[in-house]
Design an enzyme around this catalytic site. Structure first.
Site, PDB file in Angstrom:
ATOM      1  N   HIS A   1     100.632  51.409 131.041  1.00 28.56           N
ATOM      2  CA  HIS A   1     101.276  52.714 131.209  1.00 28.56           C
ATOM      3  C   HIS A   1     100.313  53.771 131.727  1.00 28.56           C
ATOM      4  O   HIS A   1     100.624  54.536 132.635  1.00 28.56           O
ATOM      5  CB  HIS A   1     101.852  53.204 129.871  1.00 28.56           C
ATOM      6  CG  HIS A   1     103.263  52.784 129.633  1.00 28.56           C
ATOM      7  ND1 HIS A   1     104.284  53.144 130.462  1.00 28.56           N
ATOM      8  CD2 HIS A   1     103.830  52.045 128.640  1.00 28.56           C
ATOM      9  CE1 HIS A   1     105.435  52.644 129.996  1.00 28.56           C
ATOM     10  NE2 HIS A   1     105.174  51.957 128.902  1.00 28.56           N
TER      11      HIS A   1
ATOM     12  N   HIS B   1     122.418  91.841  96.635  1.00 24.25           N
ATOM     13  CA  HIS B   1     122.889  90.464  96.462  1.00 24.25           C
ATOM     14  C   HIS B   1     123.724  90.370  95.184  1.00 24.25           C
ATOM     15  O   HIS B   1     124.829  89.814  95.170  1.00 24.25           O
ATOM     16  CB  HIS B   1     121.705  89.495  96.351  1.00 24.25           C
ATOM     17  CG  HIS B   1     121.052  89.151  97.659  1.00 24.25           C
ATOM     18  ND1 HIS B   1     120.384  90.061  98.422  1.00 24.25           N
ATOM     19  CD2 HIS B   1     120.957  87.967  98.335  1.00 24.25           C
ATOM     20  CE1 HIS B   1     119.904  89.467  99.512  1.00 24.25           C
ATOM     21  NE2 HIS B   1     120.240  88.188  99.477  1.00 24.25           N
TER      22      HIS B   1
ATOM     23  N   TYR C   1     114.216  66.090 130.962  1.00 24.65           N
ATOM     24  CA  TYR C   1     113.113  66.040 131.910  1.00 24.65           C
ATOM     25  C   TYR C   1     112.871  64.593 132.322  1.00 24.65           C
ATOM     26  O   TYR C   1     112.737  63.714 131.468  1.00 24.65           O
ATOM     27  CB  TYR C   1     111.835  66.615 131.285  1.00 24.65           C
ATOM     28  CG  TYR C   1     110.768  66.805 132.323  1.00 24.65           C
ATOM     29  CD1 TYR C   1     110.609  68.038 132.945  1.00 24.65           C
ATOM     30  CD2 TYR C   1     109.960  65.749 132.727  1.00 24.65           C
ATOM     31  CE1 TYR C   1     109.664  68.220 133.939  1.00 24.65           C
ATOM     32  CE2 TYR C   1     109.020  65.919 133.733  1.00 24.65           C
ATOM     33  CZ  TYR C   1     108.871  67.150 134.329  1.00 24.65           C
ATOM     34  OH  TYR C   1     107.937  67.317 135.326  1.00 24.65           O
TER      35      TYR C   1
ATOM     36  N   GLU D   1     103.568  53.969 117.166  1.00 25.83           N
ATOM     37  CA  GLU D   1     104.839  54.123 117.881  1.00 25.83           C
ATOM     38  C   GLU D   1     105.602  52.792 117.901  1.00 25.83           C
ATOM     39  O   GLU D   1     106.779  52.741 117.593  1.00 25.83           O
ATOM     40  CB  GLU D   1     104.526  54.589 119.317  1.00 25.83           C
ATOM     41  CG  GLU D   1     105.746  54.808 120.185  1.00 25.83           C
ATOM     42  CD  GLU D   1     105.363  55.065 121.637  1.00 25.83           C
ATOM     43  OE1 GLU D   1     104.193  54.811 122.010  1.00 25.83           O
ATOM     44  OE2 GLU D   1     106.236  55.514 122.401  1.00 25.83           O
ATOM     45  N   HIS D   2     104.916  51.727 118.302  1.00 25.65           N
ATOM     46  CA  HIS D   2     105.507  50.389 118.373  1.00 25.65           C
ATOM     47  C   HIS D   2     104.704  49.436 117.476  1.00 25.65           C
ATOM     48  O   HIS D   2     103.476  49.441 117.535  1.00 25.65           O
ATOM     49  CB  HIS D   2     105.441  49.829 119.797  1.00 25.65           C
ATOM     50  CG  HIS D   2     106.082  50.693 120.831  1.00 25.65           C
ATOM     51  ND1 HIS D   2     105.347  51.394 121.762  1.00 25.65           N
ATOM     52  CD2 HIS D   2     107.378  50.969 121.094  1.00 25.65           C
ATOM     53  CE1 HIS D   2     106.167  52.072 122.556  1.00 25.65           C
ATOM     54  NE2 HIS D   2     107.403  51.835 122.171  1.00 25.65           N
TER      55      HIS D   2
ATOM     56  N   GLN E   1     101.623  47.857 127.017  1.00 23.40           N
ATOM     57  CA  GLN E   1     101.331  49.271 126.745  1.00 23.40           C
ATOM     58  C   GLN E   1     100.175  49.750 127.597  1.00 23.40           C
ATOM     59  O   GLN E   1     100.200  50.857 128.130  1.00 23.40           O
ATOM     60  CB  GLN E   1     100.972  49.498 125.267  1.00 23.40           C
ATOM     61  CG  GLN E   1     102.127  49.360 124.324  1.00 23.40           C
ATOM     62  CD  GLN E   1     103.276  50.263 124.689  1.00 23.40           C
ATOM     63  OE1 GLN E   1     103.109  51.467 124.781  1.00 23.40           O
ATOM     64  NE2 GLN E   1     104.448  49.695 124.912  1.00 23.40           N
TER      65      GLN E   1
ATOM     66  N   ASP F   1     112.178  48.481 125.282  1.00 28.77           N
ATOM     67  CA  ASP F   1     112.050  49.556 126.271  1.00 28.77           C
ATOM     68  C   ASP F   1     113.280  49.655 127.161  1.00 28.77           C
ATOM     69  O   ASP F   1     113.555  50.719 127.718  1.00 28.77           O
ATOM     70  CB  ASP F   1     110.840  49.289 127.187  1.00 28.77           C
ATOM     71  CG  ASP F   1     109.525  49.661 126.524  1.00 28.77           C
ATOM     72  OD1 ASP F   1     109.557  50.463 125.576  1.00 28.77           O
ATOM     73  OD2 ASP F   1     108.483  49.150 126.976  1.00 28.77           O
TER      74      ASP F   1
ATOM     75  N   GLN G   1     107.053  74.550 134.698  1.00 27.91           N
ATOM     76  CA  GLN G   1     107.973  75.545 135.246  1.00 27.91           C
ATOM     77  C   GLN G   1     109.434  75.097 135.103  1.00 27.91           C
ATOM     78  O   GLN G   1     110.333  75.918 134.875  1.00 27.91           O
ATOM     79  CB  GLN G   1     107.636  75.866 136.702  1.00 27.91           C
ATOM     80  CG  GLN G   1     107.681  74.700 137.685  1.00 27.91           C
ATOM     81  CD  GLN G   1     106.372  73.903 137.755  1.00 27.91           C
ATOM     82  OE1 GLN G   1     105.516  74.014 136.867  1.00 27.91           O
ATOM     83  NE2 GLN G   1     106.228  73.098 138.790  1.00 27.91           N
TER      84      GLN G   1
ATOM     85  N   SER H   1     101.233  56.495 124.884  1.00 30.86           N
ATOM     86  CA  SER H   1     101.950  55.390 124.250  1.00 30.86           C
ATOM     87  C   SER H   1     100.983  54.452 123.528  1.00 30.86           C
ATOM     88  O   SER H   1      99.797  54.405 123.842  1.00 30.86           O
ATOM     89  CB  SER H   1     102.708  54.625 125.335  1.00 30.86           C
ATOM     90  OG  SER H   1     103.667  53.785 124.773  1.00 30.86           O
TER      91      SER H   1
ATOM     92  N   GLU I   1     115.233  88.489  91.053  1.00 35.46           N
ATOM     93  CA  GLU I   1     114.478  88.532  92.313  1.00 35.46           C
ATOM     94  C   GLU I   1     114.368  89.951  92.869  1.00 35.46           C
ATOM     95  O   GLU I   1     113.795  90.139  93.940  1.00 35.46           O
ATOM     96  CB  GLU I   1     115.124  87.592  93.346  1.00 35.46           C
ATOM     97  CG  GLU I   1     114.929  86.115  93.000  1.00 35.46           C
ATOM     98  CD  GLU I   1     115.359  85.173  94.116  1.00 35.46           C
ATOM     99  OE1 GLU I   1     115.938  85.640  95.119  1.00 35.46           O
ATOM    100  OE2 GLU I   1     115.109  83.954  93.976  1.00 35.46           O
TER     101      GLU I   1
ATOM    102  N   ASN J   1     104.122  64.661 131.604  1.00 31.01           N
ATOM    103  CA  ASN J   1     102.671  64.660 131.469  1.00 31.01           C
ATOM    104  C   ASN J   1     102.242  65.705 130.437  1.00 31.01           C
ATOM    105  O   ASN J   1     103.073  66.300 129.739  1.00 31.01           O
ATOM    106  CB  ASN J   1     102.021  64.907 132.839  1.00 31.01           C
ATOM    107  CG  ASN J   1     102.432  66.260 133.425  1.00 31.01           C
ATOM    108  OD1 ASN J   1     102.875  67.157 132.711  1.00 31.01           O
ATOM    109  ND2 ASN J   1     102.296  66.382 134.727  1.00 31.01           N
TER     110      ASN J   1
END
Lengths: 435, 435
Positions: free
Chosen positions: B261, B419, B129, B326-327, B258, B360, B190, B236, B414, B213
């Site tokens: 963003h 088995h 994506y 994250e960073h 950051q 990045d 979609q 982020s 068991e 998003n």
């Protein structure tokens, strides 16, 4: 059980129906689980207690929320010696196989002077779900806890429902052997929610693994992202590829070893010998009659079993790949040529003396495997499920002078001026040796 | 921006609020996405077309469903030479770093004569994506497609919304450079549904990755299990640990890289020098005024920014671990002692000359990293996300005679007689050399 023949008219459509058949939970389960998760998130222990009274028929305030580790130890000490030896053999072989899954760290400096690396570390806490009642399996305790131990997880929390308050001594024994740190007497979606969100009594964990019914599987799916999970697990399945040189009774036993799990389980035989296929079908019927689990096995075999006749066993392999089975037996004298043709499968069992069940218990690889065609993209449970990787990099002024300008260019092209500036400001600095 | 001081009264509660602050999607998004997924599953291309008209303002039957690879190639050929060189440097460094992530197969025979192994293979098809509009980043194309290529995925399908039909030439150029196989002019939940379920036009894939998003992230979360996904991605974030020897302008630039963003992004500074903290705060204000992205950065910094004063930088590390950022930048002269104290972080940037933005674009490690405290259990995107592991085992009669009896014992305990029988029947066989 359905019989299919590759050479028959309509095979393509019939086989596509077999591949696409859904044997999984419906949206009612999803709705119920959403409500349970919300209640536990908002009300904590009170909600867990109420659901335990409702679904498991006991009040943990009365029966006790926790099972003491001393009780687990006592269960292990009380085992029949043969059973204890079998459990220890399984534990040691599983630990040996998984120890080799530990990933290696990286730390190197490349030709541009850029230090690049990756460092693996264990999650701090893992929750392991262990079903209660009929499906309470000590082997599942080992298969989930041992990889977490090998990974180095400090806190391993087991949850297991105790219907009417009754505990399973074998499960407790396995917990003691594997080294579980906490055992809670709760189950269902409410137990998964308690592990993921945390409550006053139960501190949250980072990863939740372990088998369960449709509600447990759906709870894990909905909580993915709040915690890590192993996989969305569905009904168990086996595909056996066998030539006519096998004893039909052996292959029938293998098909039934999946069928006895649950009516939604699936067992499929591919063979190039129609007469052998008939003999296996007869052996299945004969053996079901003798099985204590015969009723479940019958339901599974009737609804989901299949025997597929192929011109040659090589012709079976692309069909097997479309099924992407959890378990795949290649019951032939030399399995290597067929094995080379396998791409999508959870685990493969090679040759006539490797029944799938030996892998369920003592061989060493994990028996938690992707079901429902998920072997197309998913792997069995491993040490990696209890670890995570931190990448790192380090540049000095000279290295930044070499690769930084390209970052400035790309950040500018992406319309991110602060990104560009954070690099450019260092390139322009007095004292930057490469400026 | 909030200022916190470890030595101030109320710090524990204030910091806990910072750790627990939720900056993620609400349940309205989940409901909308559920409806979109159901429509695409039931109506296929017709639903995708209707949602594309509604959300992206164009009819793919008129504008074209696909973007031709020749158009991607033309976009690459039409790039400004400096930009093309930067993109190629990024591509080559990302490919080199990820090539070393390819896992090794195992195949060995243990002391009991049991053959044990694991074989890795690529998924057959991956969907990537790529957001449209303002957040259409060629660097994201590289970071998602290159690992899939390195893994050996044969079919890489890119989806990208083209609001009002307009395409982003830089994104197409990156797709050509990275070797995407199909490009579809669709986006949103979609598009994720079309990739996961497949439609008449778009063949289903096995794994879906890539940023998006809140609707895209929620669609991936809901489809997890139908396909593999990379991670549930949230806003982020960056944490910078810096001493007073840094240039405040450099650190301010990093925090803003950051903040620019998205208004939900988060930038946090830990420092042992309160005066330096004030200087950074002033530099942030100065730089925001000059940024084309200043409005977004201002919103992010005001709502989610923080400066935390600690007695020593070592005191910052347990707090950083709770944030599991994250960073993480360690902007000090010798970052090693602090780095050793890091356990939960997506990616770490070592020293004064390693701004996060260099990672990045061009350093090599992946920029798709766990957000929202998920570095406690999750890792950055890697070649492993496009591969899966098949375990295997092979026993002969002698090996089964050694470990099979324990499997029979455990299966019996068991309550799984089929088995047990599938193993026992082979142990009892005439001609079993070990019987």
């Amino acid at each position: 059980m359905i019989r299919l023949d590759v050479s028959a008219a309509g095979f393509a459509a019939d086989f596509a129906a077999l591949v696409d058949a859904r044997r999984e939970a419906d949206s009612d389960v999803a709705r119920d689980v959403t409500a349970i998760l919300r209640a536990v998130r908002e009300e904590g222990d009170a909600a867990v207690r109420a659901f335990t009274e409702k679904f498991d028929g006991h009040d943990p305030d009365a029966t006790g929320w926790r099972i003491e580790l001393a009780d687990c130890r006592a269960a292990l000490d009380g085992l029949d010696p043969e059973l204890r030896a079998a459990l220890e053999l399984a534990h040691d072989r599983i630990a040996a196989y998984h120890a080799k899954q530990r990933p290696e760290d990286r730390d190197e400096v490349d030709a541009d002077g850029v230090r690049l690396g990756a460092r693996w570390s264990a999650v701090a806490a893992a929750g392991v779900y262990v079903p209660g009642g009929r499906a309470a399996y000590p082997s599942s305790v080992l298969m989930n806890v041992v990889p977490a131990k090998v990974a180095g997880v400090e806190r391993i929390v087991m949850v297991t429902p105790t219907p009417k308050g009754e505990v399973n001594q074998l499960v407790l024994a396995a917990a003691a052997l594997a080294g579980v740190d906490e055992v809670w007497r709760i189950g269902g979606a409410q137990a998964v929610a308690a592990l993921a969100y945390g409550t006053d009594r139960i501190k949250a964990v980072d990863v939740v693994t372990g088998p369960g019914n449709a509600w447990v599987a759906e709870a894990k799916r909905q909580l993915y992202g709040v915690v890590g999970i192993d996989m969305v697990a569905g009904p168990s399945e086996i595909v056996v590829v066998a030539d006519g040189q096998n004893d039909p009774a052996w292959i029938a036993a293998d098909l039934l070893s999946q069928a006895e799990h649950d009516p939604t389980s699936q067992s499929i035989l591919f063979t190039d010998d129609a007469g052998f296929g008939d003999a296996v079908a007869k052996a299945v019927d004969d053996q079901i009659a003798q099985l204590a689990t015969g009723q479940v096995a019958r339901a599974s075999w009737d609804a989901n079993g299949a025997i597929v006749i192929v011109p040659t066993l090589s012709d079976a392999m692309p069909l097997v790949d479309r099924l992407a089975p959890e378990h795949l037996e290649l019951a032939v004298g030399d399995p290597e040529p067929l094995f080379r043709a396998v791409r999508h499968a959870g685990s493969v069992f090679l040759g006539r003396y490797t029944p799938e069940a030996v892998g369920d218990y003592v061989a060493g690889p994990n028996h938690v495997l992707p079901t429902g065609r998920r072997a197309r993209f998913a792997s069995g449970l491993s040490v990696l499920d209890y670890m995570k990787r931190t990448s790192f990099l380090g540049l000095d002024a000279a290295a930044l002078a070499r690769i930084g300008p390209a970052a400035v260019t790309l950040a500018g092209a992406e319309g991110l001026p602060a990104h560009a500036r954070s690099v450019a400001i260092r390139l322009d600095a007095p004292g930057n040796g490469a400026a």
